[in-house]
Design an enzyme around this catalytic site. Structure first.
Site, PDB file in Angstrom:
ATOM      1  N   LYS A 103     -12.926 -24.078 -19.265  1.00  0.00           N
ATOM      2  CA  LYS A 103     -11.651 -23.436 -19.577  1.00  0.00           C
ATOM      3  C   LYS A 103     -10.846 -24.285 -20.556  1.00  0.00           C
ATOM      4  CE  LYS A 103      -9.167 -21.409 -16.261  1.00  0.00           C
ATOM      5  NZ  LYS A 103      -8.326 -21.375 -15.061  1.00  0.00           N
ATOM      6  N   GLY A 105      -5.429  -4.131  -3.943  1.00  0.00           N
ATOM      7  CA  GLY A 105      -6.392  -5.236  -4.019  1.00  0.00           C
ATOM      8  C   GLY A 105      -5.742  -6.356  -4.808  1.00  0.00           C
ATOM      9  N   CYS A 146      -3.200 -11.333  -4.900  1.00  0.00           N
ATOM     10  CA  CYS A 146      -1.964 -11.675  -4.173  1.00  0.00           C
ATOM     11  C   CYS A 146      -1.799 -10.905  -2.866  1.00  0.00           C
ATOM     12  CB  CYS A 146      -0.762 -11.421  -5.064  1.00  0.00           C
ATOM     13  SG  CYS A 146      -0.636 -12.596  -6.404  1.00  0.00           S
TER      14      CYS A 146
HETATM   15  C1  UDX Z   1       1.227  -8.375  -7.482  1.00  0.00           C
HETATM   16  C2  UDX Z   1       2.767  -8.312  -7.494  1.00  0.00           C
HETATM   17  O1  UDX Z   1       3.190  -7.128  -8.175  1.00  0.00           O
HETATM   18  C3  UDX Z   1       3.358  -9.547  -8.115  1.00  0.00           C
HETATM   19  O2  UDX Z   1       4.784  -9.526  -8.039  1.00  0.00           O
HETATM   20  C4  UDX Z   1       2.813 -10.770  -7.363  1.00  0.00           C
HETATM   21  O3  UDX Z   1       3.356 -11.975  -7.810  1.00  0.00           O
HETATM   22  C5  UDX Z   1       1.290 -10.787  -7.423  1.00  0.00           C
HETATM   23  O4  UDX Z   1       0.796  -9.560  -6.863  1.00  0.00           O
HETATM   24  P1  UDX Z   1      -0.722  -7.826  -9.189  1.00  0.00           P
HETATM   25  O5  UDX Z   1      -1.666  -8.380  -8.157  1.00  0.00           O
HETATM   26  O6  UDX Z   1      -0.919  -8.187 -10.612  1.00  0.00           O
HETATM   27  O7  UDX Z   1       0.774  -8.276  -8.820  1.00  0.00           O
HETATM   28  O8  UDX Z   1      -0.840  -6.248  -9.076  1.00  0.00           O
HETATM   29  P2  UDX Z   1       0.072  -4.988  -8.803  1.00  0.00           P
HETATM   30  O9  UDX Z   1       0.298  -4.255 -10.058  1.00  0.00           O
HETATM   31  O10 UDX Z   1       1.265  -5.328  -8.024  1.00  0.00           O
HETATM   32  O11 UDX Z   1      -0.934  -4.109  -7.922  1.00  0.00           O
HETATM   33  C6  UDX Z   1      -1.532  -4.613  -6.741  1.00  0.00           C
HETATM   34  C7  UDX Z   1      -2.449  -3.599  -6.134  1.00  0.00           C
HETATM   35  O12 UDX Z   1      -1.707  -2.539  -5.547  1.00  0.00           O
HETATM   36  C8  UDX Z   1      -3.419  -2.930  -7.105  1.00  0.00           C
HETATM   37  O13 UDX Z   1      -4.677  -2.804  -6.470  1.00  0.00           O
HETATM   38  C9  UDX Z   1      -2.806  -1.569  -7.352  1.00  0.00           C
HETATM   39  O14 UDX Z   1      -3.769  -0.605  -7.694  1.00  0.00           O
HETATM   40  C10 UDX Z   1      -2.180  -1.286  -6.004  1.00  0.00           C
HETATM   41  N1  UDX Z   1      -1.033  -0.366  -6.051  1.00  0.00           N
HETATM   42  C11 UDX Z   1       0.092  -0.726  -6.734  1.00  0.00           C
HETATM   43  C12 UDX Z   1      -1.074   0.840  -5.369  1.00  0.00           C
HETATM   44  O15 UDX Z   1      -2.072   1.191  -4.723  1.00  0.00           O
HETATM   45  N2  UDX Z   1       0.022   1.662  -5.402  1.00  0.00           N
HETATM   46  C13 UDX Z   1       1.158   1.327  -6.067  1.00  0.00           C
HETATM   47  O16 UDX Z   1       2.113   2.128  -6.039  1.00  0.00           O
HETATM   48  C14 UDX Z   1       1.199   0.102  -6.765  1.00  0.00           C
END
Ligand code: UDX
Length: 429
Positions: free
Chosen positions: A34, A255, A258
């Protein structure tokens, strides 16, 4: 200011690149490949805006896999290493303590250490004690959780909803004010709390978003039974500012790196502290069930067994526009479909390589990196994430690719009215 960022994953690299617009930044990571890519100016992550900003700030950025190149002389260190889920659901702090050891060993002047990694409540205070016991200088540890969302990380950090700082009693805010002087005048709330509150704000925020997702998924289950449409329900709910429209998209569940980890970590902590969280337990349970229920729905459509049925799964990353497959709901979905005897063809534009590493070895699981080839001849197509190229598909595309088009939309990405010409199933409507 002279800053070192330790751990150049999602959070650390984006922090380093943004801060290099205003400060001199050294980035340390123990992954040599990296670092070599970063030294060549390759951004490593496919995050919108990152490569442009990295090129723009290159003069203030230095990368090394040797901590002795990066830490000496620095008054500020940011720790952004991963804290993955350990076997009992708690956070694994191995990389975190490795970072503290490096700081203690190479730190040669009084230092403010800013913790960006998500760590269990209480860790910031322990880290301060640890550094002051093991190092040669005086260390102040500040908890500064991140709230970045993949795909919007660069824009998110440029205009955050709030910045949270957990500072120990009596510690000065000067370093924070200098570090983030560039936010002045932008009306961004700086929230100062005790360290434990800052740590909990991070977990409670992520878990609340996860709870919203599981809640709407439960409502979707009910909506299906009573003939309601969950997207109509969510849209109207979201207009109430007390509820808000985001994170109310029903689907296969959450998924990523986080939510799955943080829900389990807080649940573990709540149990340990004898303050169990029933809503968290339910959030996790609903999310685990969601892909399995969807697989059952597909099987029911074909009379209970999927033997001899070719099912194309489109979208393997945990969400669209990323190659990140960590805790992708496509994994349990595919596993269940294989148990139900399906022949699975898994498609993703760019995440197949990553996905394969943790996917089950099964002669009935094949991959295709060509969208229409994956759909061709399939008995059913399953939409597993919300990638733009999948959103752009039209009913006519399914008609062209499949003999008898059957679509199971696990992310509700199409309007019902656009799919009336084909056999279309989605979630909660
Ligand atoms: C998330 C948080 O948004 C962020 O603030 C934190 O610091 C890290 O985790 P991220 O993991 O990038 O960010 O993804 P995010 O866009 O939040 O989506 C997480 C998951 O939830 C995805 O699998 C997404 O498909 C799902 N999701 C999201 C839903 O099923 N429904 C929704 O309405 C929103």
């Amino acid at each position: 200011m002279d800053i070192v960022v330790i751990g150049l994953g999602y959070v650390g690299l984006i922090d380093a690149v943004i801060l290099a617009g205003y400060h001199q930044v050294a980035g340390y990571d123990n992954n040599r490949d990296k670092i070599q890519s970063l030294q060549k100016g390759e951004p490593v992550l496919n995050e919108p805006g990152l490569s442009t900003l990295m090129a723009k700030n290159a003069g203030h950025l230095f990368f090394s896999f040797n901590p002795s190149d990066c830490i000496p002389g620095k008054a500020v260190a940011l720790i952004a290493v991963d804290t993955p889920e350990s076997q009992n659901g708690s956070a694994d702090l191995t990389h975190f303590y490795d970072s503290l050891d490096n700081i203690a060993k190479y730190g040669d002047r009084d230092m403010t250490v800013i913790i960006r990694s998500t760590v269990p409540v209480g860790t910031n205070r322990l880290a301060q004690q640890y550094l002051n016991n093991h190092g040669h200088c005086h260390f102040t540890v500040i908890s500064h959780p991140e709230f970045l969302s993949q795909g919007q990380a660069v824009s998110g950090i440029q205009k955050p909803y709030r910045l949270v700082f957990g500072i120990p009693e009596g510690a000065s805010k000067n370093v924070i004010n200098k570090l983030y002087a560039f936010y002045r005048g932008k009306k961004i709330p700086f929230i100062y709390t005790r360290p434990e509150s800052a740590e909990l704000i991070k977990y409670a925020s992520n878990n609340f978003l996860a709870l919203k997702i599981s809640y709407i998924n439960e409502i979707a289950r009910l909506a299906e039974k009573i003939g309601a449409d969950v997207t109509e329900v969510a849209a109207a709910m979201g207009l109430d500012p007390r509820i808000g429209p985001s994170f109310l998209n029903a689907g296969l569940g959450y998924g990523g790196s986080c939510f799955p980890k943080d829900t389990k970590a807080l649940n573990w902590l709540a149990d340990k502290k004898h303050a169990p969280s029933e809503t968290l337990k339910a959030t996790i349970k609903v999310n685990q069930e969601q892909p399995l229920l969807f697989a059952e729905k597909i099987a029911t459509h074909f009379g209970g067994t999927l033997s001899g049925k070719k099912i194309a799964i489109l979208g393997l990353a945990f969400k669209g526009e990323t190659t990140d497959v960590r805790n992708s709901q496509a994994y349990p979905l595919i596993e269940r479909l294989l148990e139900l005897k399906a022949e699975v063809v898994a498609y993703d534009r760019s995440a197949i390589g990553q996905f394969r590493k943790k996917a089950p070895q099964n002669s009935r699981l094949a991959y295709s990196d060509e969208l229409f080839a994956a759909m061709k001849g399939a008995d059913a197509v399953v939409i597993a994430n919300d990638a733009r190229e999948l959103r752009n598909l039209k009913a006519a595309d399914f008609v062209a690719a499949m003999e008898k088009p059957v679509v199971f939309d696990g992310r509700n990405i199409y309007k019902l009215k656009d799919m009336i010409s084909i056999e279309y199933n989605s979630i909660g409507r």
